[in-house]
Scaffold this active site. Structure first.
Site, PDB file in Angstrom:
ATOM      1  N   TYR A 163     -37.611 -11.142 -10.871  1.00 50.35           N
ATOM      2  CA  TYR A 163     -37.577 -11.445  -9.428  1.00 50.35           C
ATOM      3  C   TYR A 163     -36.126 -11.681  -8.995  1.00 50.35           C
ATOM      4  CZ  TYR A 163     -38.728 -13.747  -4.974  1.00 50.35           C
ATOM      5  OH  TYR A 163     -38.814 -14.083  -3.642  1.00 50.35           O
ATOM      6  N   LYS A 167     -33.881  -9.407  -6.275  1.00 55.02           N
ATOM      7  CA  LYS A 167     -33.307  -9.945  -5.036  1.00 55.02           C
ATOM      8  C   LYS A 167     -31.773  -9.823  -5.039  1.00 55.02           C
ATOM      9  CE  LYS A 167     -37.167 -11.045  -2.990  1.00 55.02           C
ATOM     10  NZ  LYS A 167     -37.592 -10.363  -1.770  1.00 55.02           N
TER      11      LYS A 167
HETATM   12  N1  NAP Z   1     -42.094 -17.996  -0.056  1.00 53.32           N
HETATM   13  C1  NAP Z   1     -40.858 -18.226  -0.429  1.00 53.32           C
HETATM   14  O1  NAP Z   1     -40.491 -19.355  -0.793  1.00 53.32           O
HETATM   15  C2  NAP Z   1     -39.834 -17.113  -0.408  1.00 53.32           C
HETATM   16  C3  NAP Z   1     -38.518 -17.483  -0.594  1.00 53.32           C
HETATM   17  C4  NAP Z   1     -37.535 -16.504  -0.570  1.00 53.32           C
HETATM   18  C5  NAP Z   1     -37.880 -15.201  -0.337  1.00 53.32           C
HETATM   19  N2  NAP Z   1     -39.186 -14.854  -0.168  1.00 53.32           N
HETATM   20  C6  NAP Z   1     -39.459 -13.439   0.075  1.00 53.32           C
HETATM   21  O2  NAP Z   1     -40.053 -13.300   1.355  1.00 53.32           O
HETATM   22  C7  NAP Z   1     -40.936 -12.188   1.356  1.00 53.32           C
HETATM   23  C8  NAP Z   1     -42.316 -12.644   1.818  1.00 53.32           C
HETATM   24  O3  NAP Z   1     -42.752 -13.658   0.928  1.00 53.32           O
HETATM   25  P1  NAP Z   1     -44.008 -14.602   1.225  1.00 53.32           P
HETATM   26  O4  NAP Z   1     -43.713 -15.902   0.635  1.00 53.32           O
HETATM   27  O5  NAP Z   1     -44.410 -14.497   2.642  1.00 53.32           O
HETATM   28  O6  NAP Z   1     -45.094 -13.871   0.298  1.00 53.32           O
HETATM   29  P2  NAP Z   1     -46.691 -13.741   0.451  1.00 53.32           P
HETATM   30  O7  NAP Z   1     -47.241 -14.886   1.185  1.00 53.32           O
HETATM   31  O8  NAP Z   1     -47.166 -13.464  -0.933  1.00 53.32           O
HETATM   32  O9  NAP Z   1     -46.845 -12.428   1.345  1.00 53.32           O
HETATM   33  C9  NAP Z   1     -46.354 -11.210   0.858  1.00 53.32           C
HETATM   34  C10 NAP Z   1     -46.564 -10.132   1.890  1.00 53.32           C
HETATM   35  O10 NAP Z   1     -46.025  -8.903   1.360  1.00 53.32           O
HETATM   36  C11 NAP Z   1     -47.053  -7.922   1.299  1.00 53.32           C
HETATM   37  N3  NAP Z   1     -46.877  -7.133   0.097  1.00 53.32           N
HETATM   38  C12 NAP Z   1     -46.692  -7.542  -1.175  1.00 53.32           C
HETATM   39  N4  NAP Z   1     -46.556  -6.497  -2.005  1.00 53.32           N
HETATM   40  C13 NAP Z   1     -46.655  -5.391  -1.227  1.00 53.32           C
HETATM   41  C14 NAP Z   1     -46.603  -4.002  -1.484  1.00 53.32           C
HETATM   42  N5  NAP Z   1     -46.411  -3.521  -2.723  1.00 53.32           N
HETATM   43  N6  NAP Z   1     -46.738  -3.153  -0.449  1.00 53.32           N
HETATM   44  C15 NAP Z   1     -46.912  -3.619   0.805  1.00 53.32           C
HETATM   45  N7  NAP Z   1     -46.979  -4.917   1.117  1.00 53.32           N
HETATM   46  C16 NAP Z   1     -46.864  -5.790   0.113  1.00 53.32           C
HETATM   47  C17 NAP Z   1     -48.359  -8.689   1.285  1.00 53.32           C
HETATM   48  O11 NAP Z   1     -49.370  -7.852   1.795  1.00 53.32           O
HETATM   49  P3  NAP Z   1     -50.955  -8.195   1.553  1.00 53.32           P
HETATM   50  O12 NAP Z   1     -51.155  -9.511   2.216  1.00 53.32           O
HETATM   51  O13 NAP Z   1     -51.690  -7.111   2.205  1.00 53.32           O
HETATM   52  O14 NAP Z   1     -51.127  -8.261   0.093  1.00 53.32           O
HETATM   53  C18 NAP Z   1     -48.024  -9.881   2.175  1.00 53.32           C
HETATM   54  O15 NAP Z   1     -48.180  -9.532   3.532  1.00 53.32           O
HETATM   55  C19 NAP Z   1     -40.921 -11.643  -0.059  1.00 53.32           C
HETATM   56  O16 NAP Z   1     -40.004 -10.568  -0.139  1.00 53.32           O
HETATM   57  C20 NAP Z   1     -40.427 -12.804  -0.887  1.00 53.32           C
HETATM   58  O17 NAP Z   1     -39.810 -12.387  -2.064  1.00 53.32           O
HETATM   59  C21 NAP Z   1     -40.165 -15.782  -0.207  1.00 53.32           C
END
Ligand code: NAP
Length: 259
Positions: A163, A167
């Site tokens: 991961y 990133k």
């Molecule tokens: N949460 C954190 O603390 C955090 C911190 C830093 C960065 N991020 C980044 O922010 C972004 C969103 O994270 P989140 O926390 O909101 O995650 P999340 O709640 O798991 O949501 C992920 C989203 O991405 C979609 N997705 C995942 N894999 C996919 C694929 N192969 N093709 C198309 N859509 C896909 C999912 O679609 P479905 O719902 O249809 O499965 C969902 O809408 C990510 O890139 C993550 O790495 C998150």
């Protein structure tokens, strides 16, 4: 507002978590929305309805951004429905299915995470950039691309090395596309969230609750998807037009060096 003032934003993974926070914020910025995810449309119908209620036209396509043919079909659908695109937010991403120490982690997990978090956004950007260049030449309107990376681009977590690598590389992808698209006046930005309250962090909620209580964050609270949404909205409004390649931290100060 006239119909021609409206803009079209593609937010990958825009139906939950951070992506939904961004979609809600962009709906308030007079954007129509193209969203994708892995779930079938029936499972996200309530969310689409909510966003339409905020005044946005909303297109949803199930698409796995790691798959080339899905990315192509997604863009064809956007083209057919809206005929133009002003904003791409590469938000969709995944954590490794298993948090494994880098001494143990599998190559399969490495490949899956890299395809989803890096290769998918990189080549979606390539396809969108080609289309945006043509549109920009034709109408001159503001367009931009935003990558949602993570503090994991610079903070090492040895239980999810793939991961962190994905990133860190997405961060370089931002620099590359910013450099390449500058001559067309299409800025490319990176928004780097810290610890945000979503389904992705649900499995480690107690651990992070403890770390936050123990002083990990200068701003001692979980980040919310709306915090990230507001940062992206600022970029999409065009408020940082002379800052291509800029990294916007939304991390409550987690990465501030402190003594
Ligand atoms: N949460 C954190 O603390 C955090 C911190 C830093 C960065 N991020 C980044 O922010 C972004 C969103 O994270 P989140 O926390 O909101 O995650 P999340 O709640 O798991 O949501 C992920 C989203 O991405 C979609 N997705 C995942 N894999 C996919 C694929 N192969 N093709 C198309 N859509 C896909 C999912 O679609 P479905 O719902 O249809 O499965 C969902 O809408 C990510 O890139 C993550 O790495 C998150």
């Amino acid at each position: 507002m006239t119909a021609s003032d409206r803009r079209v934003a593609l937010v990958t993974g825009g139906t939950r978590g951070i992506g939904l926070g961004i979609a809600r914020a962009l709906a308030r910025e007079a954007c129509d929305l193209a969203l994708c995810g892995r779930r079938p449309e029936a499972e996200v119908a309530d969310i689409l309805h909510e966003l339409q209620g905020a005044g946005a036209q909303v297109l949803y396509r199930p698409a796995d951004i790691a798959r080339r043919e899905d990315r192509q079909r997604l863009l064809e659908a956007v083209q057919e429905r809206f005929g133009c695109l002003h904003v791409l937010v590469n938000n969709a991403g995944m954590a490794p299915r298993v948090r494994a120490d880098i001494l143990e982690a599998s190559e399969e997990s490495f490949e899956e995470v890299m395809r989803t978090n890096l290769q998918g956004p990189y080549f979606l950007t390539q396809a969108v950039a080609r289309w945006m260049i043509d549109q920009k030449r034709a109408d001159g309107h503001f367009r931009c691309i935003v990558n949602i990376s993570s503090i994991s681009a610079t903070v090492a977590s040895v239980s999810r090395g793939e991961y962190c690598l994905s990133k860190a590389a997405l961060s370089m992808a931002t620099a590359l596309w910013a450099a390449r698209l500058a001559e067309f006046d299409i800025p490319v930005y990176e928004v780097r969230p810290g610890i945000i309250d979503t389904d992705m962090t649900a499995p480690v909620k107690e651990k992070y609750d403890r770390l936050i209580a123990d002083g990990l964050l200068p701003q001692a609270r979980w980040g919310q998807p709306a915090d990230v949404g507001r940062a992206v909205a600022m970029l999409v409004r065009g408020d940082l037009p002379y800052s291509t390649g800029q990294v916007i931290l939304v991390d409550g100060g987690l990465t501030l060096p402190r003594l």
